[in-house]
Structure formats: structure tokens, C-alpha cells
Design a protein around this motif. Sequence first.
Motif, PDB file in Angstrom:
ATOM      1  N   PRO A   6       0.837  -1.192   0.000  1.00 34.92           N
ATOM      2  CA  PRO A   6       0.000   0.000   0.000  1.00 34.92           C
ATOM      3  C   PRO A   6       0.874   1.245   0.000  1.00 34.92           C
ATOM      4  N   HIS A   7       0.322   2.343  -0.544  1.00 37.69           N
ATOM      5  CA  HIS A   7       1.117   3.562  -0.583  1.00 37.69           C
ATOM      6  C   HIS A   7       1.173   4.186   0.804  1.00 37.69           C
ATOM      7  N   THR A   8       2.382   4.443   1.260  1.00 35.45           N
ATOM      8  CA  THR A   8       2.596   5.103   2.546  1.00 35.45           C
ATOM      9  C   THR A   8       3.445   6.338   2.303  1.00 35.45           C
ATOM     10  N   THR A   9       2.935   7.488   2.668  1.00 37.00           N
ATOM     11  CA  THR A   9       3.655   8.733   2.443  1.00 37.00           C
ATOM     12  C   THR A   9       4.892   8.789   3.329  1.00 37.00           C
ATOM     13  N   VAL A  10       6.029   9.048   2.727  1.00 35.42           N
ATOM     14  CA  VAL A  10       7.306   9.056   3.435  1.00 35.42           C
ATOM     15  C   VAL A  10       7.514  10.400   4.131  1.00 35.42           C
ATOM     16  N   LEU A  11       8.054  10.360   5.350  1.00 32.62           N
ATOM     17  CA  LEU A  11       8.372  11.563   6.117  1.00 32.62           C
ATOM     18  C   LEU A  11       7.178  12.519   6.194  1.00 32.62           C
ATOM     19  N   LEU A  12       6.003  11.954   6.379  1.00 30.77           N
ATOM     20  CA  LEU A  12       4.773  12.751   6.371  1.00 30.77           C
ATOM     21  C   LEU A  12       4.783  13.838   7.439  1.00 30.77           C
ATOM     22  N   LEU A 237      10.844  25.944   1.499  1.00 27.98           N
ATOM     23  CA  LEU A 237      10.991  24.958   0.431  1.00 27.98           C
ATOM     24  C   LEU A 237      11.360  23.640   1.085  1.00 27.98           C
ATOM     25  N   VAL A 238      10.550  22.603   0.857  1.00 28.16           N
ATOM     26  CA  VAL A 238      10.775  21.277   1.431  1.00 28.16           C
ATOM     27  C   VAL A 238      10.825  20.276   0.285  1.00 28.16           C
ATOM     28  N   VAL A 239      11.938  19.547   0.157  1.00 33.22           N
ATOM     29  CA  VAL A 239      12.103  18.600  -0.949  1.00 33.22           C
ATOM     30  C   VAL A 239      12.530  17.247  -0.401  1.00 33.22           C
ATOM     31  N   ILE A 240      11.789  16.209  -0.789  1.00 31.83           N
ATOM     32  CA  ILE A 240      12.134  14.833  -0.426  1.00 31.83           C
ATOM     33  C   ILE A 240      12.633  14.125  -1.676  1.00 31.83           C
ATOM     34  N   SER A 241      13.886  13.669  -1.640  1.00 29.33           N
ATOM     35  CA  SER A 241      14.503  12.966  -2.761  1.00 29.33           C
ATOM     36  C   SER A 241      14.676  11.494  -2.418  1.00 29.33           C
ATOM     37  N   THR A 282      17.025  15.770   6.767  1.00 31.86           N
ATOM     38  CA  THR A 282      16.408  14.729   7.590  1.00 31.86           C
ATOM     39  C   THR A 282      16.268  13.445   6.797  1.00 31.86           C
ATOM     40  N   LYS A 283      16.496  12.300   7.458  1.00 35.79           N
ATOM     41  CA  LYS A 283      16.261  10.993   6.869  1.00 35.79           C
ATOM     42  C   LYS A 283      15.244  10.245   7.735  1.00 35.79           C
ATOM     43  N   PRO A 284      14.525   9.291   7.163  1.00 36.86           N
ATOM     44  CA  PRO A 284      13.567   8.515   7.954  1.00 36.86           C
ATOM     45  C   PRO A 284      14.268   7.766   9.084  1.00 36.86           C
ATOM     46  N   GLY A 285      13.572   7.644  10.199  1.00 32.81           N
ATOM     47  CA  GLY A 285      14.114   6.889  11.308  1.00 32.81           C
ATOM     48  C   GLY A 285      13.991   5.394  11.089  1.00 32.81           C
ATOM     49  N   ALA A 286      14.613   4.631  11.982  1.00 32.26           N
ATOM     50  CA  ALA A 286      14.624   3.172  11.849  1.00 32.26           C
ATOM     51  C   ALA A 286      13.217   2.589  11.860  1.00 32.26           C
ATOM     52  N   ALA A 287      12.338   3.161  12.681  1.00 27.42           N
ATOM     53  CA  ALA A 287      10.973   2.638  12.773  1.00 27.42           C
ATOM     54  C   ALA A 287      10.218   2.834  11.464  1.00 27.42           C
ATOM     55  N   GLU A 288      10.394   3.994  10.826  1.00 26.63           N
ATOM     56  CA  GLU A 288       9.701   4.244   9.559  1.00 26.63           C
ATOM     57  C   GLU A 288      10.233   3.326   8.464  1.00 26.63           C
ATOM     58  N   VAL A 289      11.541   3.132   8.414  1.00 31.06           N
ATOM     59  CA  VAL A 289      12.125   2.258   7.392  1.00 31.06           C
ATOM     60  C   VAL A 289      11.665   0.816   7.591  1.00 31.06           C
ATOM     61  N   ALA A 290      11.576   0.381   8.850  1.00 32.94           N
ATOM     62  CA  ALA A 290      11.111  -0.981   9.126  1.00 32.94           C
ATOM     63  C   ALA A 290       9.663  -1.169   8.675  1.00 32.94           C
ATOM     64  N   ASN A 292       8.114   0.746   6.370  1.00 35.94           N
ATOM     65  CA  ASN A 292       7.978   1.070   4.953  1.00 35.94           C
ATOM     66  C   ASN A 292       9.356   1.023   4.304  1.00 35.94           C
ATOM     67  N   PRO A 293       9.790  -0.138   3.800  1.00 31.77           N
ATOM     68  CA  PRO A 293      11.140  -0.266   3.247  1.00 31.77           C
ATOM     69  C   PRO A 293      11.441   0.725   2.127  1.00 31.77           C
ATOM     70  N   ARG A 294      10.429   1.202   1.427  1.00 30.18           N
ATOM     71  CA  ARG A 294      10.667   2.141   0.338  1.00 30.18           C
ATOM     72  C   ARG A 294      11.101   3.523   0.840  1.00 30.18           C
ATOM     73  N   ALA A 295      11.082   3.709   2.160  1.00 31.26           N
ATOM     74  CA  ALA A 295      11.527   4.985   2.724  1.00 31.26           C
ATOM     75  C   ALA A 295      13.032   5.031   2.944  1.00 31.26           C
ATOM     76  N   ARG A 296      13.720   3.916   2.790  1.00 30.56           N
ATOM     77  CA  ARG A 296      15.105   3.831   3.248  1.00 30.56           C
ATOM     78  C   ARG A 296      16.047   4.790   2.542  1.00 30.56           C
ATOM     79  N   SER A 297      15.757   5.146   1.304  1.00 31.83           N
ATOM     80  CA  SER A 297      16.682   6.023   0.568  1.00 31.83           C
ATOM     81  C   SER A 297      16.276   7.487   0.592  1.00 31.83           C
ATOM     82  N   ALA A 298      15.208   7.810   1.292  1.00 28.80           N
ATOM     83  CA  ALA A 298      14.689   9.180   1.273  1.00 28.80           C
ATOM     84  C   ALA A 298      15.590  10.153   2.033  1.00 28.80           C
ATOM     85  N   VAL A 299      15.707  11.358   1.498  1.00 30.84           N
ATOM     86  CA  VAL A 299      16.407  12.462   2.155  1.00 30.84           C
ATOM     87  C   VAL A 299      15.544  13.709   2.000  1.00 30.84           C
TER      88      VAL A 299
END
Length: 310
Positions: A6-12, A237-241, A282-290, A292-299
Motif C-alpha cells: 500500500p502507498h505510505t507517504t514518506v516523512l509525512l 521549500l521542502v524537498v524529499i529525494s 532529515t532521513k527517515p528513522g529506523a521505525a519508519e524504514v522498518a 515502509n522499506p521504500r523509505a530507506r533512501s529518502a532524504v
Amino acid sequence: MTDILPHTTVLLDEAVDALLGNACEAAPGSTWIDATFGRGGHSRRILSQMPPGHRLLAFDKDPEAITEAARILDARFSIRHEGFRHLADLPAGSAAGVLMDLGVSSPQIDSPERGFSFRFDGPLDMRMDTTRGQSVAQWLAHADVGQIAQVVRDYGEERFAGPIARAIVARRQERGPLSTTAELADLVASVVKTREAGQNPATRTFQALRIFINGELDELQQALQACLSVLRPGGRLVVISFHSLEDRIVKQFIAQHSKETYDRRAPFAPPQAMRLQALERTKPGAAEVAANPRARSAVMRVAERTQVPA
């Protein structure tokens, strides 16, 4: 059975908190921008937290995103079926804040008919806006070895770009052009014999072709430049890559405009004042990555438009 996440918004929380961090200073009736609506996770959170009387304008090229946006029955919200390069069309100083989430949404990745993923067999498309432009299959049907190699090397940072390009053209000459994601993935796997543990051999090639066919990096650069005009002083300006090519552009853009610049042709002229102030990374914390694995590369990078006019 396909394994569709399911789609989960990263660093919401982090993104919306950063965007609205100085909302109390925004003028009544201010406009906030969700430049990449996706499936609306950030937009819905912004609407729930922005000050009364303010407005939210979103952008997205994907027709499915426009359909999803129609479910938001909030008079303060509107969306444009356009890429975020069209931020440049907005009046100067009209935005209290701009949020860009550069990730591909899970429904896009996990829909075989969109052709974004090697995990599912489907048409080799990869267009964000399926109503216009050529698909990856159409481009690969006529591109030469040099063009394909350059795209795969530059946008995928793939060291086997040359052999992959030659294999694609050889396959086209022998059996006709590639038309499905499985065909491309299998072809790349036959060429790329070594890869990082846990990474599919086709990962970098699929990334490169998606970025190229959608003009993603050019659009990002245009949108960032537009923010210098569109953002009011004090606007965020907020950018998530999600990969290094994007993050490098954002990092360098913020750094470039977070310092005074001098005109070497006029050494005694006053410097041009800084236009942005870098605030956080900012990068996702360990709990968010666990979760939602697709968050692991987000910055996520945040900057604020300075009070000094351009």
C-alpha cells in the motif's frame, strides 16, 4: 499472487511540520503548494493543519493522481494536471511554502500496466503522464547504441551501460523491439553479471529510463529555480529525494543560493544577497524504514526564502 505494497507517504509528519513551521507568520489567505500530489498523503495532512482561510494548490502529471485528487472535497484545495515545472507560471511571491516529494508512488510502481517495475510483467511504458509523450518502448525502438548508453550511464549510474545498450539494439535487430518490462529485465540480467547484494540487475536501467522518458531532472531544476520567484520572503521549500541524482541537484541548489555571490566582472560591486537559508536535512528513522522499506533512501532538505528581495 503479486506482492503489492500500500502507498505510505514518506516523512509525512516531518515534511508537513517543516513546511508549516512558520505558518503563523503567513498573511491571511496565503497559498501553499504541494508540487507533487501523488496519492495525496501530504496534501491531506497540510489541509488538516494549515491556518484557517488559507489555500492549497497541488500539481501532478499523472491522470490517476488527478482522479484521486477529485476525492478531496475541500473548497480550499485545487489541483492542476501539470508537472511542477509550471510553478514558474505562478505570480512572484504568491506561495507561503512549496513541498516536493520526488518519489514514485506505490500504486504507480505496483501497477503492471504502468511499466515502472521489473517485478511485474507489463507494457514498457514508464510515463508519468500517460496522455502524452512517447513510452520507453517507443523510444527504445529507434534510439541508437550511443543514445541508450548515455541515458543508462548518466541517469542510472550504471557501469554496464555500453553492453546493455548494445544488447538492446542487437535484440531489436534480431527479433524486433522490446515491448514489455519482463523482456527488458531479462535482457539486462543476461548482460549484468554482478550486482550489489539484494539489488536486481535491472534496477539502475529502469531508474535511468524512467528519469529520461519523463524529463525528471530537468523538471526538478526548473521547479527549484521557479521557487526563488514564487516563494514569499520567509516561505519554506521542502524537498524529499529518493536517489543521489535528485538529492545532489537539491543540495547544490540550496547551497548555491545560501551564500552571497560576487560578479567577477565588477569586483567592487556589492554582492548579490543570499536568497535561501538552509535549515535542515532529515532521513527517515529506523521505525519508519522498518514499517515502509521504500523509505530507506529518502532524504528531506529544507530551506527558507530570505527576507532580502532578489
